[in-house]
Scaffold this active site. Sequence first.
Site, mmCIF file in Angstrom:
data_model
loop_
_atom_site.group_PDB
_atom_site.id
_atom_site.type_symbol
_atom_site.label_atom_id
_atom_site.label_comp_id
_atom_site.label_asym_id
_atom_site.label_seq_id
_atom_site.Cartn_x
_atom_site.Cartn_y
_atom_site.Cartn_z
ATOM 1 N N ASP A 184 0.853 -1.184 0.000
ATOM 2 C CA ASP A 184 0.000 0.000 0.000
ATOM 3 C C ASP A 184 0.896 1.244 0.000
ATOM 4 O OD1 ASP A 184 -3.212 0.545 0.998
ATOM 5 O OD2 ASP A 184 -1.797 2.221 1.113
ATOM 6 N N ILE A 185 0.517 2.241 -0.787
ATOM 7 C CA ILE A 185 1.330 3.448 -0.926
ATOM 8 C C ILE A 185 1.301 4.294 0.349
ATOM 9 C CG2 ILE A 185 -0.422 5.055 -1.820
ATOM 10 C CD1 ILE A 185 1.606 5.695 -4.094
ATOM 11 N N HIS A 219 -10.262 -5.156 -3.236
ATOM 12 C CA HIS A 219 -8.920 -5.422 -2.719
ATOM 13 C C HIS A 219 -9.004 -5.858 -1.263
ATOM 14 C CE1 HIS A 219 -9.856 -1.114 -2.416
ATOM 15 N NE2 HIS A 219 -9.243 -1.143 -1.228
ATOM 16 N N HIS A 259 -7.000 -5.754 2.127
ATOM 17 C CA HIS A 259 -5.876 -5.193 2.876
ATOM 18 C C HIS A 259 -5.297 -6.293 3.764
ATOM 19 C CE1 HIS A 259 -6.816 -0.773 2.353
ATOM 20 N NE2 HIS A 259 -8.011 -1.276 2.103
ATOM 21 N N GLY A 290 -15.367 3.570 3.875
ATOM 22 C CA GLY A 290 -14.188 4.313 3.444
ATOM 23 C C GLY A 290 -13.523 3.755 2.203
ATOM 24 N N GLN A 291 -14.262 2.963 1.405
ATOM 25 C CA GLN A 291 -13.657 2.466 0.166
ATOM 26 C C GLN A 291 -13.364 3.641 -0.760
ATOM 27 O OE1 GLN A 291 -16.002 -0.334 -2.157
ATOM 28 N NE2 GLN A 291 -14.283 -0.821 -3.502
ATOM 29 N N ASN A 310 -12.837 -3.097 2.570
ATOM 30 C CA ASN A 310 -13.753 -1.974 2.715
ATOM 31 C C ASN A 310 -14.723 -1.990 1.545
ATOM 32 O OD1 ASN A 310 -12.572 -0.872 5.079
ATOM 33 N ND2 ASN A 310 -10.937 0.031 3.847
HETATM 34 P P1 5GP Z 1 -9.708 1.519 0.348
HETATM 35 O O1 5GP Z 1 -9.818 2.795 1.154
HETATM 36 O O2 5GP Z 1 -10.405 1.650 -0.999
HETATM 37 O O3 5GP Z 1 -10.103 0.286 1.090
HETATM 38 O O4 5GP Z 1 -8.164 1.324 0.102
HETATM 39 C C1 5GP Z 1 -7.471 1.825 -0.989
HETATM 40 C C2 5GP Z 1 -6.015 1.735 -0.645
HETATM 41 O O5 5GP Z 1 -5.266 1.876 -1.816
HETATM 42 C C3 5GP Z 1 -5.534 2.812 0.332
HETATM 43 O O6 5GP Z 1 -4.992 2.203 1.490
HETATM 44 C C4 5GP Z 1 -4.497 3.591 -0.478
HETATM 45 O O7 5GP Z 1 -3.404 3.996 0.305
HETATM 46 C C5 5GP Z 1 -4.105 2.601 -1.547
HETATM 47 N N1 5GP Z 1 -3.703 3.198 -2.809
HETATM 48 C C6 5GP Z 1 -4.356 4.158 -3.496
HETATM 49 N N2 5GP Z 1 -3.707 4.447 -4.641
HETATM 50 C C7 5GP Z 1 -2.609 3.650 -4.661
HETATM 51 C C8 5GP Z 1 -1.537 3.499 -5.602
HETATM 52 O O8 5GP Z 1 -1.466 4.149 -6.643
HETATM 53 N N3 5GP Z 1 -0.586 2.585 -5.294
HETATM 54 C C9 5GP Z 1 -0.631 1.845 -4.142
HETATM 55 N N4 5GP Z 1 0.370 0.976 -3.954
HETATM 56 N N5 5GP Z 1 -1.629 1.969 -3.251
HETATM 57 C C10 5GP Z 1 -2.598 2.850 -3.497
#
Ligand code: 5GP
Length: 116
Positions: free
Chosen positions: A32-33, A102, A104, A95-96, A89
């Site tokens: 994760d970034i 995906h 986590h 908070g998606q 999520n």
């Molecule tokens: P969500 O909030 O949708 O469950 O999680 C999305 C996740 O994707 C977040 O934790 C965010 O940091 C990660 N993310 C978003 N854009 C990128 C990206 O371009 N590269 C990587 N490696 N992670 C990303």
Amino acid sequence: MAGDNCIFCKIVAGEIPAAKIYEDGRAVAFRDINPQAPTHALVIPRKHVASLSEAGEADEALLGHLLRVAARVARDAGHAEGGYRTVINNGPDAGQTVFHVHVHVLGGRALTWPPG
Ligand code: 5GP
Ligand code: ZN
């Protein structure tokens, strides 16, 4: 089909870089970034599925595969014994932010419950 402008489809396609830690014919895992724990990986299907709610009956085996890859990623990171958390999520209240399903994988620190 790949989601137009889907950032995770672009990672699958290699169009934008990611720190990949595992991949196979159906799934890709990468860091994760914006990590929320010492280990914070995302496990995604190569196939574009927008969310858990959008997954259909034909995706059942794929969803199971994502969880098994998540366990493998956690084990490879050394968390098999100490434990780790998997999170999916779904939708705005959870908070998606990226609408390509995906898992986590969080580990390497004590995780509180309930999550925020
Ligand atoms: P969500 O909030 O949708 O469950 O999680 C999305 C996740 O994707 C977040 O934790 C965010 O940091 C990660 N993310 C978003 N854009 C990128 C990206 O371009 N590269 C990587 N490696 N992670 C990303
Ligand atoms: Zn996608």
